[in-house]
Structure formats: C-alpha cells, structure tokens
Motif scaffolding. Structure first.
Motif, PDB file in Angstrom:
ATOM      1  N   LEU A 160       2.056 -11.067   6.103  1.00  0.00           N
ATOM      2  CA  LEU A 160       0.705 -10.604   5.799  1.00  0.00           C
ATOM      3  C   LEU A 160       0.751  -9.731   4.559  1.00  0.00           C
ATOM      4  N   ALA A 161      -0.207  -9.945   3.659  1.00  0.00           N
ATOM      5  CA  ALA A 161      -0.439  -9.019   2.547  1.00  0.00           C
ATOM      6  C   ALA A 161      -1.887  -8.580   2.675  1.00  0.00           C
ATOM      7  N   ARG A 162      -2.123  -7.285   2.769  1.00  0.00           N
ATOM      8  CA  ARG A 162      -3.451  -6.766   3.093  1.00  0.00           C
ATOM      9  C   ARG A 162      -3.862  -5.695   2.098  1.00  0.00           C
ATOM     10  N   ILE A 163      -5.103  -5.751   1.658  1.00  0.00           N
ATOM     11  CA  ILE A 163      -5.698  -4.676   0.863  1.00  0.00           C
ATOM     12  C   ILE A 163      -6.532  -3.821   1.800  1.00  0.00           C
ATOM     13  N   ASP A 164      -6.155  -2.544   1.900  1.00  0.00           N
ATOM     14  CA  ASP A 164      -6.827  -1.639   2.826  1.00  0.00           C
ATOM     15  C   ASP A 164      -6.650  -0.221   2.296  1.00  0.00           C
ATOM     16  N   SER A 165      -7.732   0.412   1.892  1.00  0.00           N
ATOM     17  CA  SER A 165      -7.635   1.748   1.320  1.00  0.00           C
ATOM     18  C   SER A 165      -7.095   2.773   2.313  1.00  0.00           C
ATOM     19  N   ARG A 166      -7.137   2.434   3.611  1.00  0.00           N
ATOM     20  CA  ARG A 166      -6.606   3.347   4.632  1.00  0.00           C
ATOM     21  C   ARG A 166      -5.118   3.120   4.880  1.00  0.00           C
ATOM     22  N   LEU A 167      -4.567   2.049   4.314  1.00  0.00           N
ATOM     23  CA  LEU A 167      -3.162   1.687   4.455  1.00  0.00           C
ATOM     24  C   LEU A 167      -2.765   1.495   5.917  1.00  0.00           C
ATOM     25  N   GLY A 170      -4.829   2.229  12.586  1.00  0.00           N
ATOM     26  CA  GLY A 170      -4.841   1.586  13.889  1.00  0.00           C
ATOM     27  C   GLY A 170      -4.936   0.091  13.879  1.00  0.00           C
ATOM     28  N   GLN A 171      -5.806  -0.479  13.028  1.00  0.00           N
ATOM     29  CA  GLN A 171      -5.971  -1.923  13.006  1.00  0.00           C
ATOM     30  C   GLN A 171      -4.689  -2.614  12.553  1.00  0.00           C
ATOM     31  N   VAL A 172      -3.949  -1.981  11.657  1.00  0.00           N
ATOM     32  CA  VAL A 172      -2.682  -2.550  11.213  1.00  0.00           C
ATOM     33  C   VAL A 172      -1.597  -2.299  12.247  1.00  0.00           C
ATOM     34  N   ALA A 173      -1.530  -1.054  12.735  1.00  0.00           N
ATOM     35  CA  ALA A 173      -0.449  -0.662  13.641  1.00  0.00           C
ATOM     36  C   ALA A 173      -0.485  -1.411  14.961  1.00  0.00           C
ATOM     37  N   PRO A 254       5.728 -13.415  -4.340  1.00  0.00           N
ATOM     38  CA  PRO A 254       5.177 -14.757  -4.080  1.00  0.00           C
ATOM     39  C   PRO A 254       4.172 -14.796  -2.931  1.00  0.00           C
ATOM     40  N   LEU A 255       2.979 -14.283  -3.168  1.00  0.00           N
ATOM     41  CA  LEU A 255       1.938 -14.280  -2.145  1.00  0.00           C
ATOM     42  C   LEU A 255       1.014 -15.479  -2.341  1.00  0.00           C
ATOM     43  N   GLU A 256       0.536 -16.011  -1.229  1.00  0.00           N
ATOM     44  CA  GLU A 256      -0.403 -17.129  -1.266  1.00  0.00           C
ATOM     45  C   GLU A 256      -1.795 -16.717  -0.801  1.00  0.00           C
ATOM     46  N   THR A 257      -1.844 -15.772   0.134  1.00  0.00           N
ATOM     47  CA  THR A 257      -3.117 -15.312   0.704  1.00  0.00           C
ATOM     48  C   THR A 257      -3.108 -13.794   0.779  1.00  0.00           C
ATOM     49  N   ILE A 258      -4.240 -13.192   0.509  1.00  0.00           N
ATOM     50  CA  ILE A 258      -4.387 -11.744   0.678  1.00  0.00           C
ATOM     51  C   ILE A 258      -5.512 -11.487   1.665  1.00  0.00           C
ATOM     52  N   ASN A 259      -5.181 -10.730   2.696  1.00  0.00           N
ATOM     53  CA  ASN A 259      -6.183 -10.277   3.657  1.00  0.00           C
ATOM     54  C   ASN A 259      -6.899  -9.064   3.062  1.00  0.00           C
ATOM     55  N   PHE A 296      -8.331 -15.733  -0.206  1.00  0.00           N
ATOM     56  CA  PHE A 296      -8.732 -14.453   0.369  1.00  0.00           C
ATOM     57  C   PHE A 296      -9.141 -14.643   1.827  1.00  0.00           C
ATOM     58  N   ASP A 297      -8.626 -13.756   2.659  1.00  0.00           N
ATOM     59  CA  ASP A 297      -8.938 -13.759   4.089  1.00  0.00           C
ATOM     60  C   ASP A 297      -9.632 -12.435   4.396  1.00  0.00           C
ATOM     61  N   VAL A 298     -10.948 -12.452   4.506  1.00  0.00           N
ATOM     62  CA  VAL A 298     -11.726 -11.213   4.656  1.00  0.00           C
ATOM     63  C   VAL A 298     -11.931 -10.940   6.143  1.00  0.00           C
ATOM     64  N   ARG A 299     -11.065 -10.118   6.708  1.00  0.00           N
ATOM     65  CA  ARG A 299     -11.147  -9.778   8.133  1.00  0.00           C
ATOM     66  C   ARG A 299     -10.593  -8.381   8.354  1.00  0.00           C
ATOM     67  N   LYS A 300     -11.249  -7.586   9.205  1.00  0.00           N
ATOM     68  CA  LYS A 300     -10.702  -6.292   9.596  1.00  0.00           C
ATOM     69  C   LYS A 300      -9.578  -6.465  10.594  1.00  0.00           C
ATOM     70  N   VAL A 301      -9.786  -7.316  11.600  1.00  0.00           N
ATOM     71  CA  VAL A 301      -8.799  -7.560  12.648  1.00  0.00           C
ATOM     72  C   VAL A 301      -8.662  -9.059  12.845  1.00  0.00           C
ATOM     73  N   PRO A 302      -7.556  -9.510  13.447  1.00  0.00           N
ATOM     74  CA  PRO A 302      -7.309 -10.948  13.564  1.00  0.00           C
ATOM     75  C   PRO A 302      -8.401 -11.716  14.293  1.00  0.00           C
ATOM     76  N   ASN A 303      -9.068 -11.100  15.248  1.00  0.00           N
ATOM     77  CA  ASN A 303     -10.080 -11.819  16.027  1.00  0.00           C
ATOM     78  C   ASN A 303     -11.411 -11.988  15.301  1.00  0.00           C
ATOM     79  N   ASP A 304     -11.605 -11.299  14.182  1.00  0.00           N
ATOM     80  CA  ASP A 304     -12.836 -11.446  13.407  1.00  0.00           C
ATOM     81  C   ASP A 304     -12.877 -12.816  12.741  1.00  0.00           C
TER      82      ASP A 304
END
Length: 324
Positions: A160-167, A170-173, A254-259, A296-304
């Motif tokens: 996973l490669a994710r852009i999140d200003s909170r780094l 909880g959603q990541v952890a 070598p990233l293909e998708t960014i969350n 681009f995969d625009v989701r806060k959590v996997p179930n979104d």
C-alpha cells in the motif's frame, strides 16, 4: 464506543492525552483526569464520575491509570463496584497503551476486550538502548516469526502507498494493516524525518509486530533500488502530501496505485469533499502522478467504496478558478 478515562498523579494524563491526539487525532469519549497536589481522593472520584457521565456509552468504560495501587487506581477500582462485568482497569500508563486502546475501539466493542488486547503492546513499548542492557530473559516480545526477513536478497513488495496528512493513525494502524499485512510501515517525509519527537511517536504508534520507520524521500528512493536486503519485506508507505509521493515515483520507487485517504484543509486550499483539500500545487502533483501511469484509490478505509479522483480534482480546480 468504549469510553476511556486516562488518570494520573499530576498532569501526566493531560500530557499523554495530547500526545495521543498528535498521532491518532482528537478522540471522542476519551477524558484525562488528574490528581493535583492540593486535591484528595474525593476530588479525583468526582472528576472520574464527571468524565464517565460525558461518554455516549457509560456501560463500557476502560480506565488507563499510572500506578497499580495508587490513588487513581483505587478510585477507579471503587467506581467499578457493580460494573466489573463491563468495566476494566489497566495500570502502567504509557503512550503506546493509549494509542493501541484508541485503535482497538475501531474493531472491539467491550472494555474487557480492549484491556486484554493492549497489554502486549504496553509491555513491548518498554525497551532499552543499548540493547545489551536488557536481561537475557526479557519478556519484551521479539518480532513474530516469519515477519522479519531483512537481509534476504530481493526488493520491497509494496502492499500500500497512501497519502494521508495524518500519517500513522487509527485507520492505518488497524484497518489498512489488517487488510494489507505489511511487515514494515515507512513514513516518507523530509519534514518528519527531521522531527525527532514525531519520529518517536510514529514508531510507538506502530501495531504490535510491525516495524515503523521514518525516512526522507531520497532515502526511500535509495532503499527502493536495493535488491540485496529486503526480500520478503512487505512495505506500507505513507506520504503526507502528493508532492512527496511524486518525488518518490520520479526517483524510481515502483508504485502502481496510490491510496488517497486524507488531506487536511489549510489557508488557500479548497475542499471538494469532507476529507480532501487541495491547492494548485496539489492538483498539479496529482496530474503528474497520473501522467506517470499511477492509478488512484480514494478510500479512507478498505471497506469504503472508491471515489472518482478525476471528478474530485475537477471540482477542486473549478473552485480554485472561481477564487482567482
């Protein structure tokens, strides 16, 4: 949601509540309660009752206290009479315990579940440097078998490669680590890499059994090219902004998708949805990432369900154009 009372002698509880918010974000149904030098047990008891009364769910309460047998523990214990089937106390307060308790509330519904779960994390957080000072029979858990394969030939596998200003929060952890099963969480940021406090807090926020690292963008580019030491390593990359992600990709990561999970609002930015805010530099960086072939995969959590990044960026650009 389980309510959490953090209780201590002096201001310790307030400080650790603030530190937890820096890493995990501001929390509902979590209160700090302090016993000050001029106060007695009855004062603390009243503060605890007031904190509990503010919770949405007063049937499930978890006390995190500084010392077993101290006044905060004793007062929490007295309040537990009649609630032992629901409430719980964990003593030996540390930041890793608090963060793990916050994260656990996302998937656990009872104070007893959370209390049992956070013990391991709280104990593992107690370490010493130099490492040889630890006793041979140290109870600090080693990295789980099969998780560490550092030194084996091969490159990182990017789960996973994710852009999140909170780094790392909880959603990541919880959600994202459970769905992607990384062995390493790597925060890629020049700014954070220079901030020793933030680095330590991020390392402490890592879920049990997963190592967390903070590296500058150029170092991540260097690591991505290393094919001798990272075989078997599953990397979850976290970027604060699209500009850092773009630098990494242009440098050869070598990233293909960014969350795209969360981008905080600030002066000069527009906010086309609840969790994403952009300025022109952000929009331009995403355009270049798209030109480089990334999805681009625009989701806060996997179930979104995934949002449409093109539409979001068009709305953001239109709003910025209107402001000119």
């Amino acid at each position: 949601m389980v309510g959490i009372v953090i209780a201590s002698h002096g201001e310790f509880a307030n400080g650790i509540l603030q530190s937890g918010a820096m890493i995990f974000g501001e929390q509902e149904n979590a209160k700090a309660v302090t016993l000050m030098p001029s106060e007695g047990p009855d004062d603390l008891n009243s503060k605890m009752k007031e904190a509990i009364a503010s919770f949405d769910n007063q049937d499930e309460v978890l006390f995190l206290v500084d010392l077993w047998g101290g006044t905060p523990f004793n007062q929490a214990n007295s309040l537990m009479e009649g609630h032992k089937d629901k409430w719980a106390i964990v003593a030996g307060l540390n930041l890793a315990m608090v963060i793990e308790a916050y994260a656990s509330r996302l998937s656990m519904n009872t104070a007893h579940e959370i209390a049992a779960h956070i013990l391991g994390t709280a104990r593992e957080a107690v370490k010493v440097n130099p490492e040889e000072l630890e006793p041979a029979d140290s109870s600090v858990a080693a990295e789980p078998a099969g998780q560490s394969n550092t030194g084996a030939p091969g490159k990182f596998e990017y789960v996973l490669a994710r852009i999140d200003s909170r780094l790392l929060h909880g959603q990541v952890a919880t959600s994202w680590t459970k769905s992607t099963l990384p062995t390493r969480i790597i925060v890629v940021s020049d700014v954070v890499a220079k901030d020793e406090l933030r680095k330590k807090l991020i390392q402490q926020a890592a879920p049990s059994g997963i190592k967390a690292h903070v590296v500058p963008v150029n170092k991540m580019i260097e690591l991505a090219k290393d094919d001798q030491h990272f075989g078997g390593q599953r990397a979850l990359l976290l970027f604060e902004n699209p500009q850092d992600a773009l630098r990494a990709v242009e440098g050869g990561v070598p990233l293909e998708t960014i969350n795209v999970g969360s981008m905080a609002h600030s002066i000069g930015k527009v906010q086309p949805n609840k969790v994403l805010a952009f300025d022109q530099d952000d929009i331009d960086a995403f355009a270049k990432l798209k030109e480089a072939g990334l999805d681009f995969d625009v989701r806060k959590v996997p179930n979104d369900s995934s949002g449409n990044m093109d539409d979001i960026l068009k709305r953001a650009q239109a709003e910025l154009n209107r402001q000119k």
